[in-house]
Design an enzyme around this catalytic site. Structure first.
Site, PDB file in Angstrom:
ATOM      1  CG  HIS A  25      -1.702   1.225   1.540  1.00  0.00           C
ATOM      2  ND1 HIS A  25      -3.112   1.353   0.928  1.00  0.00           N
ATOM      3  CD2 HIS A  25      -1.275   2.380   1.818  1.00  0.00           C
ATOM      4  CE1 HIS A  25      -3.555   2.658   1.346  1.00  0.00           C
ATOM      5  NE2 HIS A  25      -2.511   3.203   2.013  1.00  0.00           N
ATOM      6  CD  GLU A  26       1.827   3.616   3.624  1.00  0.00           C
ATOM      7  OE1 GLU A  26       2.121   4.672   2.896  1.00  0.00           O
ATOM      8  OE2 GLU A  26       0.734   3.429   4.214  1.00  0.00           O
ATOM      9  CG  HIS A  29       0.549   6.414  -0.430  1.00  0.00           C
ATOM     10  ND1 HIS A  29      -0.651   6.843  -1.270  1.00  0.00           N
ATOM     11  CD2 HIS A  29       0.097   5.619   0.345  1.00  0.00           C
ATOM     12  CE1 HIS A  29      -1.567   6.686  -0.519  1.00  0.00           C
ATOM     13  NE2 HIS A  29      -1.334   5.878   0.365  1.00  0.00           N
TER      14      HIS A  29
END
Length: 443
Positions: A25-26, A29
């Site tokens: 998920h990170e 980003h």
């Protein structure tokens, strides 16, 4: 001792799966942020004390003690309060905005010459891509896991092989599962059917699915049927006479329908008293995305009714009621369910693996939907702020007005604190409920 070790193994597996999901998920980003030139000072998995970290270029990568989330730190995520001021450092992680000083003490502020590398100065579409990248990774993980489930394992379907034979006739509304001397004999048992028999044909009609045989039996109450079976590699024919019984109604998904007072809805139909063996049937690739869409819709429905769902959790945790298996479950509950799954006796490893993969897929769908809620400090809140800025600037351009500049979403920090408090309270309630009144997923 073996059961305890298996339970711990299940918890560890789900924690590793959760940590990997958070890490990806990170990365969702991190990668677009770096591609668009934003300075990223930290990439962290977990919260609290740093267990280990290392630096590559201008970014510190590390793992923290509590694996309950993650974050990246980008400089200048919020625009300056005054023209010419320096952007403040912030993060994308849940709870991190509330305690940025404690969790990002080493984060760099916007230095001279770095103003053009701040997050808030990016074009709206670039900010949306960066913030959507995290939830998109969870969605992508879910698609892959659903692909493994549907194409690799398959979906559970009733085969034409008999798994169980009822020795007597009990109505669907009966609370007893034990036959008494007064109960009439089960038609299938009377006809000599046994578990392991495979139904080949009924009255000369070839049987290719369990649903087909069920439909014929339900339409043939009190009428003799010639049933051809395959037993131990040999075919034999028996005469089956279904009796009339009150059987449970089911919906299009095969789930039992209940009346408004919670009782099983029934109707009169032919009854034989046999149950099917379930087998996993691999599905085509075209079944993956519809399955993901259905799961997203189900999770979205949970979030839409979250206030009432949390009231139900409260009532179950502090009352005598049972938890809803389709309601919200916290991290503690997920870990406990994984442990119970791996510790189950008599369940094939394939079935355990199938359920575990399904749990991780559903968890990533939940992370996808949750992070898109348009409230800070969630990703959806930053996306909503960027889109609102785009609307304002487009409106100003159409009417030839002065550019209103970036939206100062930092003004929403009081609301952010309130959201964090509410989500924190919900997390504590779920953790408590998962301990004192866990959801029973495996009977």
């Amino acid at each position: 001792m073996e059961t305890v070790l298996l339970f711990v193994l299940g918890v560890v597996i789900i924690l590793i799966g959760l940590a990997v999901s958070i890490a990806l998920h990170e990365i969702g980003h991190l990668v677009p942020a770096k591609l668009f030139g934003v300075k990223v000072t930290q990439y962290m998995i977990g919260f609290g004390k740093t267990l280990f970290s290392f630096r590559r270029g201008e970014t510190q990568y590390g793992v923290k003690a509590l694996p309950l989330g993650g974050y990246i730190s980008m400089i200048g995520m919020f625009p300056p309060a005054k023209e010419g001021g320096a952007g403040r450092n912030a993060t994308t992680g849940f709870m991190q905005s509330m305690a940025s000083d404690a969790r990002a003490a080493s984060a760099e502020t916007v230095a001279v010459g770095e103003e053009e590398r701040t997050f808030y100065k990016l074009a709206v579409w670039k900010r949306v891509i960066i913030m959507f990248g995290g939830p998109f990774m969870n969605l992508l993980i879910a698609v892959v896991l659903f692909g493994v489930l549907l194409m690799g394992f398959g979906t559970p379907q009733n085969s034409t092989t008999i798994a169980s034979v009822s020795q007597c006739v009990l109505p669907a509304s009966s609370t007893s599962q034990t036959c008494s001397s007064n109960d009439p004999a089960g038609p299938a048992a009377a006809a000599g059917l046994k578990p392991g028999d495979t139904i080949v044909s009924i009255d000369g009609t070839p049987i290719t699915s369990w649903a087909q045989s069920t439909a014929i039996i339900r339409d043939s109450a009190n009428r003799s049927l010639s049933v051809t079976l395959r037993r131990d590699g040999e075919e034999r024919t028996v005469t089956l006479t279904p009796t009339t019984n009150q059987v449970a109604k089911t919906d299009s998904d095969g789930q039992v329908v209940k009346t408004s007072d919670g009782k099983v809805a029934t109707f009169a139909a032919g009854f034989a008293g046999i149950g099917a063996v379930q087998e996993l049937v691999p599905q085509p690739v075209t079944a993956v995305l519809p399955a993901v869409g259905t799961q997203v819709g189900a999770v979205f429905n949970v979030f839409i009714h979250l206030p009432q769902r949390m009231v139900d959790v409260w009532n179950a945790a502090f009352g005598s009621g049972e938890r809803d298996a389709n309601g919200p479950i916290g991290v503690v509950g997920i870990g406990r369910a994984a442990g119970e799954l791996t510790a189950l006796d008599g369940v094939p490893v394939v079935d355990k693996a199938y359920t575990m993969v399904g749990m991780l897929a559903s968890l990533n769908i939940a992370l996808f939907v949750f992070n898109l809620v348009p409230l800070l400090p969630l990703d959806g809140g930053h996306i909503a702020g960027a889109l609102w800025e785009g609307v304002r600037r487009t409106w100003a351009k159409i009417f030839r007005r002065r550019d209103p500049g970036p939206v100062d979403i930092a003004k929403l920090m009081p609301l952010t604190f309130a959201v964090v408090i509410v989500f924190g309270a919900m997390s504590l309630l779920l953790a408590y409920a998962d301990i004192v009144k866990p959801v029973n997923l495996f009977g």
